[in-house]
Design a protein around this motif. Structure first.
Motif, mmCIF file in Angstrom:
data_model
loop_
_atom_site.group_PDB
_atom_site.id
_atom_site.type_symbol
_atom_site.label_atom_id
_atom_site.label_comp_id
_atom_site.label_asym_id
_atom_site.label_seq_id
_atom_site.Cartn_x
_atom_site.Cartn_y
_atom_site.Cartn_z
ATOM 1 N N LEU A 14 63.005 105.470 -20.994
ATOM 2 C CA LEU A 14 63.290 106.652 -21.804
ATOM 3 C C LEU A 14 62.187 107.693 -21.665
ATOM 4 O O LEU A 14 61.011 107.376 -21.866
ATOM 5 C CB LEU A 14 63.375 106.246 -23.287
ATOM 6 C CG LEU A 14 64.498 105.279 -23.649
ATOM 7 C CD1 LEU A 14 64.237 104.630 -24.998
ATOM 8 C CD2 LEU A 14 65.811 106.040 -23.680
ATOM 9 N N GLY A 15 62.570 108.884 -21.314
ATOM 10 C CA GLY A 15 61.610 109.981 -21.278
ATOM 11 C C GLY A 15 60.700 110.000 -20.068
ATOM 12 O O GLY A 15 59.770 110.810 -19.994
ATOM 13 N N SER A 16 60.943 109.154 -19.090
ATOM 14 C CA SER A 16 60.034 109.100 -17.933
ATOM 15 C C SER A 16 60.188 110.322 -17.023
ATOM 16 O O SER A 16 59.257 110.698 -16.319
ATOM 17 C CB SER A 16 60.279 107.816 -17.133
ATOM 18 O OG SER A 16 61.634 107.754 -16.740
ATOM 19 N N GLY A 17 61.377 110.936 -17.027
ATOM 20 C CA GLY A 17 61.578 112.140 -16.193
ATOM 21 C C GLY A 17 62.825 112.075 -15.323
ATOM 22 O O GLY A 17 62.922 112.795 -14.335
ATOM 23 N N THR A 20 64.725 115.365 -15.297
ATOM 24 C CA THR A 20 63.925 116.347 -14.555
ATOM 25 C C THR A 20 64.148 116.145 -13.057
ATOM 26 O O THR A 20 64.343 117.100 -12.308
ATOM 27 C CB THR A 20 62.424 116.159 -14.914
ATOM 28 O OG1 THR A 20 62.299 116.126 -16.345
ATOM 29 C CG2 THR A 20 61.580 117.280 -14.358
ATOM 30 N N GLY A 97 67.612 104.964 -20.257
ATOM 31 C CA GLY A 97 66.301 104.365 -20.026
ATOM 32 C C GLY A 97 66.283 102.869 -20.275
ATOM 33 O O GLY A 97 65.348 102.165 -19.885
ATOM 34 N N LYS A 158 54.436 112.311 -14.269
ATOM 35 C CA LYS A 158 53.558 112.731 -15.377
ATOM 36 C C LYS A 158 52.101 112.433 -15.089
ATOM 37 O O LYS A 158 51.346 112.055 -15.995
ATOM 38 C CB LYS A 158 54.003 112.069 -16.696
ATOM 39 C CG LYS A 158 55.453 112.360 -17.067
ATOM 40 C CD LYS A 158 55.735 112.187 -18.529
ATOM 41 C CE LYS A 158 57.154 112.580 -18.874
ATOM 42 N NZ LYS A 158 57.495 112.515 -20.260
ATOM 43 N N ASN A 267 62.366 117.885 -26.665
ATOM 44 C CA ASN A 267 62.128 116.595 -26.023
ATOM 45 C C ASN A 267 60.855 115.993 -26.573
ATOM 46 O O ASN A 267 59.827 116.667 -26.621
ATOM 47 C CB ASN A 267 61.932 116.788 -24.509
ATOM 48 C CG ASN A 267 63.216 116.618 -23.762
ATOM 49 O OD1 ASN A 267 63.808 115.541 -23.768
ATOM 50 N ND2 ASN A 267 63.681 117.691 -23.127
#
Ligand SMILES: Nc1nc2c(ncn2[C@@H]2O[C@H](COP(=O)(O)OP(=O)(O)OP(=O)(O)O)[C@@H](O)[C@H]2O)c(=O)[nH]1
Length: 311
Positions: A14-17, A20, A97, A158, A267
């Protein structure tokens, strides 16, 4: 026989990209004149990630569940439908995720699909800081390791949030888990996308002997969503997020802020909040999705109500 449609699977916590990266890939494929479709799976009952997909791109979404639990059959079905409805060169699949890459792969290699599609590669995106700090529960850590283990390409994303020693540490541990994968160190998922096209990995080459880690089934990840119709104060909102009971892994959605008019894409991943002005032809209602462990629904609802009444 007509050419098989390529599939690229985007995996990662979750939220790793992943979204994107999806945006980058869509641009890349469109520039190369390839016809692409997108299949997305989100844990919540509202779609947020689809904001990354241009309005004219064929899109199918599977909401409110994870491919590796209830949606595997659904994924095969959606893929079949997409293949019937559109003439495509490539389909990008963004999993939640919490998904295990092998289970996505399994759905894509359903007997009814094997003659029509070929798996180009599995890309796993990791959040470098989250990886190096290693604060997730053992079960979630295990899931991250599985996601890396089955990747053809690992994107260490990141890296603007870590130093060089930490990057070296992430690299070493990724290499220990997966000796075969191509590893790319990036920010905002800006990778050399041609890496993904170096070779097609036939599903028969993959090893299935691995424990099919039904890790997710015991993760206790909870997803809750709320309409947020009134504008809220940015500072009060962020202060409250820091204090939420349980382990909050991810918040995403669309909100209005008191300080300025207009809708924002919000986000929050691994403690990092990002507000982006949302101005696109796709319409979204203000809503927030919370994903985490041991979250207290009533409390979150009450606090969100209070934040809206502050205005
Ligand atoms: N600082 C920083 N932020 C990044 C980077 N890459 C992505 N982000 C931000 O991190 C947030 C989460 O990125 P997403 O691409 O939505 O992550 P995701 O993996 O799709 O998230 P889920 O769909 O919830 O699993 C967004 O606000 C991105 O803009 C990066 O390299 N550095």
């Amino acid at each position: 026989m007509s050419k098989k449609v390529e599939i690229i699977i985007l995996s990662g916590f979750l939220g790793s990209g992943k979204s994107t990266l999806l945006k980058e890939l869509i641009e890349f494929e469109q520039k190369n004149g390839r016809r692409l479709g997108v299949l997305m799976n989100e844990l919540g009952d509202v779609s947020i990630d689809s904001a990354a997909v241009p309005i004219d791109t064929p899109l199918k979404e599977m909401l409110n569940g994870c491919i590796c639990c209830t949606l595997q059959g659904e994924l095969s079905l959606q893929l079949s439908q997409m293949l019937e409805e559109y003439e495509l060169d490539v389909i990008l699949i963004e999993a939640t995720g919490a998904a295990h890459p092998l289970e996505i792969l399994e759905a894509c290699t359903h007997p009814t699909l094997v003659s029509k599609v070929e798996i180009r590669c599995i890309v796993t995106v990791i959040n470098a800081k989250q990886w190096v700090e290693n604060r997730l529960s053992i079960k979630l850590r295990k899931l991250l390791i599985e996601q890396v283990k089955h990747a053809d390409v690992v994107l260490v994303n990141k890296v603007d949030q870590v130093d060089e020693n930490e990057i070296a540490a992430v690299l070493e541990s990724v290499k220990n888990i997966n000796t075969q994968a191509t590893i790319s160190i990036v920010t905002y998922a800006k990778m050399n996308l041609s890496i993904l096209y170096d070779r097609v990995v036939q599903s028969s080459e993959r090893s299935y002997e691995v424990e099919k880690a039904h890790v997710h089934h015991h993760l206790h990840l909870r997803t809750i969503s709320f309409s947020v119709n009134q504008p809220i104060d940015r500072v009060a909102f962020l202060q409250w997020l820091e204090k939420i009971e349980g382990q909050l892994h991810r918040v995403k959605g669309f909100i209005y802020l008191t300080e300025t008019p207009g809708l924002y894409l919000f986000n929050y991943a691994y403690g990092m909040p990002i507000f982006e002005r949302y101005a696109s032809e796709k319409k979204y209602e203000p809503v927030l999705v919370f994903i985490g462990e041991d979250l207290n629904r009533d409390e979150i609802e009450e606090e969100l109500g209070k934040l809206q009444r502050l205005t």
